[in-house]
Scaffold this motif. Structure first.
Motif, PDB file in Angstrom:
ATOM      1  N   HIS A   1       0.870  -1.179   0.000  1.00  0.00           N
ATOM      2  CA  HIS A   1       0.000   0.000   0.000  1.00  0.00           C
ATOM      3  C   HIS A   1       0.905   1.227   0.000  1.00  0.00           C
ATOM      4  O   HIS A   1       1.265   1.758   1.041  1.00  0.00           O
ATOM      5  CB  HIS A   1      -0.905   0.009   1.226  1.00  0.00           C
ATOM      6  CG  HIS A   1      -1.784  -1.207   1.341  1.00  0.00           C
ATOM      7  ND1 HIS A   1      -2.959  -1.347   0.634  1.00  0.00           N
ATOM      8  CD2 HIS A   1      -1.648  -2.352   2.050  1.00  0.00           C
ATOM      9  CE1 HIS A   1      -3.519  -2.508   0.924  1.00  0.00           C
ATOM     10  NE2 HIS A   1      -2.742  -3.142   1.790  1.00  0.00           N
ATOM     11  N   TYR A   2       1.277   1.658  -1.181  1.00  0.00           N
ATOM     12  CA  TYR A   2       2.220   2.761  -1.327  1.00  0.00           C
ATOM     13  C   TYR A   2       1.511   4.001  -1.871  1.00  0.00           C
ATOM     14  O   TYR A   2       0.613   3.902  -2.722  1.00  0.00           O
ATOM     15  CB  TYR A   2       3.352   2.389  -2.286  1.00  0.00           C
ATOM     16  CG  TYR A   2       4.253   1.292  -1.776  1.00  0.00           C
ATOM     17  CD1 TYR A   2       5.353   1.585  -0.973  1.00  0.00           C
ATOM     18  CD2 TYR A   2       4.007  -0.050  -2.102  1.00  0.00           C
ATOM     19  CE1 TYR A   2       6.179   0.577  -0.501  1.00  0.00           C
ATOM     20  CE2 TYR A   2       4.825  -1.060  -1.637  1.00  0.00           C
ATOM     21  CZ  TYR A   2       5.904  -0.736  -0.829  1.00  0.00           C
ATOM     22  OH  TYR A   2       6.719  -1.742  -0.360  1.00  0.00           O
ATOM     23  N   THR A   3       1.940   5.143  -1.392  1.00  0.00           N
ATOM     24  CA  THR A   3       1.540   6.423  -1.970  1.00  0.00           C
ATOM     25  C   THR A   3       2.809   7.071  -2.488  1.00  0.00           C
ATOM     26  O   THR A   3       3.762   7.270  -1.737  1.00  0.00           O
ATOM     27  CB  THR A   3       0.870   7.329  -0.930  1.00  0.00           C
ATOM     28  OG1 THR A   3      -0.251   6.641  -0.354  1.00  0.00           O
ATOM     29  CG2 THR A   3       0.403   8.621  -1.572  1.00  0.00           C
ATOM     30  N   CYS A   4       2.822   7.386  -3.759  1.00  0.00           N
ATOM     31  CA  CYS A   4       4.016   7.922  -4.398  1.00  0.00           C
ATOM     32  C   CYS A   4       3.731   9.331  -4.905  1.00  0.00           C
ATOM     33  O   CYS A   4       2.770   9.538  -5.667  1.00  0.00           O
ATOM     34  CB  CYS A   4       4.448   7.020  -5.556  1.00  0.00           C
ATOM     35  SG  CYS A   4       5.848   7.655  -6.500  1.00  0.00           S
ATOM     36  N   PHE A   5       4.546  10.291  -4.490  1.00  0.00           N
ATOM     37  CA  PHE A   5       4.480  11.651  -5.005  1.00  0.00           C
ATOM     38  C   PHE A   5       5.646  11.799  -5.986  1.00  0.00           C
ATOM     39  O   PHE A   5       6.760  12.167  -5.608  1.00  0.00           O
ATOM     40  CB  PHE A   5       4.570  12.665  -3.872  1.00  0.00           C
ATOM     41  CG  PHE A   5       3.424  12.576  -2.896  1.00  0.00           C
ATOM     42  CD1 PHE A   5       2.187  13.102  -3.212  1.00  0.00           C
ATOM     43  CD2 PHE A   5       3.586  11.931  -1.677  1.00  0.00           C
ATOM     44  CE1 PHE A   5       1.116  13.011  -2.321  1.00  0.00           C
ATOM     45  CE2 PHE A   5       2.535  11.832  -0.777  1.00  0.00           C
ATOM     46  CZ  PHE A   5       1.300  12.373  -1.098  1.00  0.00           C
TER      47      PHE A   5
ATOM     48  N   ILE B   1       9.746  16.910  -3.308  1.00  0.00           N
ATOM     49  CA  ILE B   1       9.396  17.148  -1.903  1.00  0.00           C
ATOM     50  C   ILE B   1      10.677  17.184  -1.082  1.00  0.00           C
ATOM     51  O   ILE B   1      11.419  16.199  -1.022  1.00  0.00           O
ATOM     52  CB  ILE B   1       8.440  16.060  -1.389  1.00  0.00           C
ATOM     53  CG1 ILE B   1       7.109  16.126  -2.150  1.00  0.00           C
ATOM     54  CG2 ILE B   1       8.209  16.201   0.114  1.00  0.00           C
ATOM     55  CD1 ILE B   1       6.158  14.999  -1.834  1.00  0.00           C
ATOM     56  N   GLU B   2      10.919  18.335  -0.452  1.00  0.00           N
ATOM     57  CA  GLU B   2      12.129  18.535   0.349  1.00  0.00           C
ATOM     58  C   GLU B   2      11.753  19.073   1.729  1.00  0.00           C
ATOM     59  O   GLU B   2      11.703  20.288   1.919  1.00  0.00           O
ATOM     60  CB  GLU B   2      13.073  19.516  -0.328  1.00  0.00           C
ATOM     61  CG  GLU B   2      13.766  19.016  -1.563  1.00  0.00           C
ATOM     62  CD  GLU B   2      14.822  19.999  -2.033  1.00  0.00           C
ATOM     63  OE1 GLU B   2      15.978  19.891  -1.556  1.00  0.00           O
ATOM     64  OE2 GLU B   2      14.494  20.877  -2.851  1.00  0.00           O
TER      65      GLU B   2
ATOM     66  N   SER C   1       5.041  21.512  -3.238  1.00  0.00           N
ATOM     67  CA  SER C   1       4.883  20.648  -4.407  1.00  0.00           C
ATOM     68  C   SER C   1       3.400  20.523  -4.739  1.00  0.00           C
ATOM     69  O   SER C   1       2.633  19.966  -3.952  1.00  0.00           O
ATOM     70  CB  SER C   1       5.484  19.260  -4.142  1.00  0.00           C
ATOM     71  OG  SER C   1       6.832  19.362  -3.740  1.00  0.00           O
ATOM     72  N   LYS C   2       3.016  21.025  -5.905  1.00  0.00           N
ATOM     73  CA  LYS C   2       1.607  20.961  -6.308  1.00  0.00           C
ATOM     74  C   LYS C   2       1.347  19.686  -7.104  1.00  0.00           C
ATOM     75  O   LYS C   2       2.132  19.307  -7.977  1.00  0.00           O
ATOM     76  CB  LYS C   2       1.235  22.185  -7.152  1.00  0.00           C
ATOM     77  CG  LYS C   2      -0.248  22.255  -7.502  1.00  0.00           C
ATOM     78  CD  LYS C   2      -0.624  23.586  -8.144  1.00  0.00           C
ATOM     79  CE  LYS C   2      -0.061  23.707  -9.539  1.00  0.00           C
ATOM     80  NZ  LYS C   2      -0.569  24.928 -10.222  1.00  0.00           N
ATOM     81  N   ILE C   3       0.255  19.032  -6.786  1.00  0.00           N
ATOM     82  CA  ILE C   3      -0.120  17.828  -7.534  1.00  0.00           C
ATOM     83  C   ILE C   3      -0.674  18.247  -8.893  1.00  0.00           C
ATOM     84  O   ILE C   3      -1.636  19.022  -8.977  1.00  0.00           O
ATOM     85  CB  ILE C   3      -1.157  17.003  -6.750  1.00  0.00           C
ATOM     86  CG1 ILE C   3      -0.525  16.451  -5.466  1.00  0.00           C
ATOM     87  CG2 ILE C   3      -1.692  15.864  -7.610  1.00  0.00           C
ATOM     88  CD1 ILE C   3      -1.463  15.629  -4.618  1.00  0.00           C
TER      89      ILE C   3
END
Length: 634
Positions: A79-83, A186-187, A165-167
């Motif tokens: 169950h991963y969420t990747c940005f 993302i930093e 960071s805008k999606i």
């Protein structure tokens, strides 16, 4: 009194009931970095790795996934969420650091990749799940992921991660999670709270005072490096394989929150320098050690200290937001947090019903309260180990107002609320999201320091379920030959009645209680009340009496018991309040005279049951004795 509930939340209820029934998922191991054998199969559709590989504008990100060795991880079940940052975003990152794909340092490579990924036992975050605040799971870099929203010129909603960071492409669902494409890497910042505050001209006076007190030095560390996870694979196998393993934290994480008035707010109070701040503070905190801002007795020092909390709390994390609060009592939902001013707490309460304002801090009987800004960029201001919230009015501990108004009430708090360690290490209001892989968490006897300790012969299990009758879903269950002590949330000087909330069950046992070192009556037996007609309790359902349970309440108090609160909801019995469940009880421990001043108070519980039974730590109540006669049922 019925609450609305999504299908996803019903799944959590069913999962919780299965755990109670003894069903569990048996993992190969507890180390979260292991890829389990059962996950190593080929998908017929896309995975996060293949989606990034096949999306042209993510080719640079995929190249970094390859170089970091994470492609295999993102090709297996999970169950991963990747940005995922676009090629333009990655190039901007490389230019900023003077690097190329090939020359980027291993340290920066790891940060880029792990800050872009969230791995959960049960949830891949779609945008419909996003709060205005922190996501429930930290990134694989162990950093908080914040979400905020803006409105574009065309009136569409924009979603930002960590305000930077805008999606640009959301909810790309794949077999092992979801990919959100973002326009910037993302930093998370590595700056301290003071360094972040010093970047804001609007906080210049507050930052100067914060640094002058020296309190900033107490809030710089991210971890307590003395902690070591004692379990070889990170888990306690208690009653295994009937129960899933209980995970122990890999690290002991620290976190902090600061409420700070801007220069504009301070100016309205006549404050434009440290000298005028000290003069203002002396009205509330005395005049000791004037000019010595590092002295804990100095009024400016106390003023600043009362704005600081030793747990990291984004705006969506101050209050319980789950399904186990009855709708009618939702606006009464509140929590109490001890500040860096020893033994002095703030109260955070939910917004009034139908109100557009946010949480209410130190709500007075006249309806006034302290609030934090709702303007984007002025709350959830992130530092490496904490957050800053800008206040819209002045926050002070006015002795008369706090003691006789704001905190002159029944103070109810979950056992988990007593120790900041549970919040900072992701163990509060998150234990229903473990996906069945773990039965819950465990902590070592000294993990929480003075706030919660237990003996080596005891076993500590932290677990939760939306399908159980527990306050805010979770319980600390102490097992075997336990002897534990919990430091109560401090309250103003006064006379209080102390109570403990629990659910009576046949598998629980007898314990001797001590309050501040003194024996508190005869041993309590948490099996009492397991039967509806137990005469030792005298419970009767309200609608089966002639006076809606008024006389029955008096009878139960004479026996040393009370029904559970009406404000707590339970999804058992087709949904009901805890007051209507005969097993849900409060036991009256006793009355205590704490009028001598502010200080620490401790509850100790020692097993006197040789069968090694259980003590359930659900919630505690402290109520001024003069309020008992007219106490409500909430």
């Amino acid at each position: 009194m019925m609450n609305l509930m999504s299908i996803k939340k019903w799944c959590k209820v069913i999962s919780g009931i299965l755990v109670l029934a003894g069903f569990s998922v048996l993992p190969v191991g507890c180390n979260s970095d292991d890829i389990e054998e059962g996950a190593m199969y080929t998908f017929t559709g896309q995975t996060i790795a293949s989606f990034c590989e096949e999306t042209p504008n993510l080719s640079m990100y995929y190249s970094l996934l390859e170089r970091s060795g994470n492609v295999s991880l993102l090709n297996v079940y999970g169950h991963y969420t990747c940005f995922a940052p676009t090629n333009e975003a990655v190039q901007a990152f490389l230019d900023k650091h003077g690097a190329t794909l090939e020359t980027l340092s291993d340290d920066l490579l790891e940060k880029l990749v792990y800050n872009s990924l969230i791995r959960s036992e049960s949830t891949a975050y779609l945008t419909d799940d996003f709060p205005d605040g922190a996501l429930g799971q930290v990134s694989m870099a162990d950093r908080t992921v914040n979400v905020s929203f803006t409105t574009a010129e065309d009136n569409t909603r924009e979603i930002w991660i960590n305000s930077q960071s805008k999606i640009v492409s959301a909810n790309n669902e794949v077999h092992n999670g979801v990919v959100h494409v973002v326009n910037a890497v993302i930093e998370p910042t590595d700056l301290t709270l003071l360094e972040v505050m010093q970047q804001y001209p609007e906080f210049s006076i507050w930052a100067e005072a914060y640094e002058a007190t020296g309190l900033d030095k107490d809030m710089e560390d991210m971890y307590d490096d003395s902690y070591v996870n004692p379990y070889p694979d990170g888990c306690l196998y208690y009653n295994y394989p009937n129960w899933a393993p209980f995970k122990a934290p890999d690290k002991l994480k620290l976190g902090y929150t600061i409420f700070a008035e801007t220069n504009e707010v301070l100016g309205k109070a006549g404050i434009n320098s440290l000298e005028t701040m000290e003069k203002y503070a002396s009205k509330y905190y005395g005049t000791a050690d004037l000019g010595n801002y590092e002295s804990e007795n100095n009024p400016l020092h106390k003023f600043i200290a009362y704005h600081m909390i030793d747990r990291r709390l984004e705006t969506n994390e101050f209050l319980y937001s789950g399904t186990l609060t009855t709708t009618e009592w939702a606006s009464e939902n509140c929590e109490y947090y001890e500040t860096f001013l020893p033994y002095h707490i703030i109260m955070v309460q939910a917004p009034a019903s139908g109100a557009s304002t946010g949480n209410r801090i130190n709500l007075k009987s006249d309806g006034s309260f302290v609030s934090y800004s709702s303007a984007r960029g002025w709350y959830n201001i992130a530092a490496r180990n904490g957050v800053i919230h800008a206040l819209t009015n002045m926050l002070v501990y006015d002795e008369n107002v706090m003691k006789n108004d704001v905190l002159h009430k029944r103070i109810r708090f979950d056992f988990f609320a007593c120790a900041p360690h549970f919040v900072n290490n992701g163990m509060r209001w998150t234990l229903t999201d473990l996906g069945g892989k773990y039965g819950g968490y465990t902590v070592t006897p000294d993990f929480c320091g003075k706030y919660f300790t237990y003996n080596d012969a005891g076993v500590c299990l932290l677990w939760a379920s939306t399908g159980w009758s527990a306050y805010q879903e979770d319980e600390i269950n102490m097992k075997e030959s336990f002897d534990f002590t919990v430091r109560l949330i401090p309250v103003p000087p006064g006379e209080y009645e102390l109570r403990i909330g629990y659910r009576a069950e046949g598998w629980r046992g007898m314990s001797q209680l001590f309050v501040d070192g003194a024996i508190a009556g005869t041993p309590v037996d948490l099996r009492i009340g397991n039967n509806a007609d137990d005469p030792r309790v005298g419970w009767q359902k309200d609608d089966e009496t002639n006076d809606d349970g008024v006389e029955n309440d008096k009878l139960m108090r004479n026996h040393g018991y009370m029904k559970a609160p009406e404000s707590i909801w339970c999804w058992q019995n087709n949904g009901t309040t805890l007051r209507d469940m005969y097993q849900a009880l409060r036991i009256i421990v006793g009355r205590y005279d704490w009028r001598s001043g502010y200080g620490e108070h401790y509850l100790r519980v020692r097993s006197v049951d040789f069968s090694g039974r259980e003590f359930s730590c659900d919630y505690i109540e402290l109520i001024p004795v003069d309020l008992i006669k007219d106490e409500d049922r909430g």
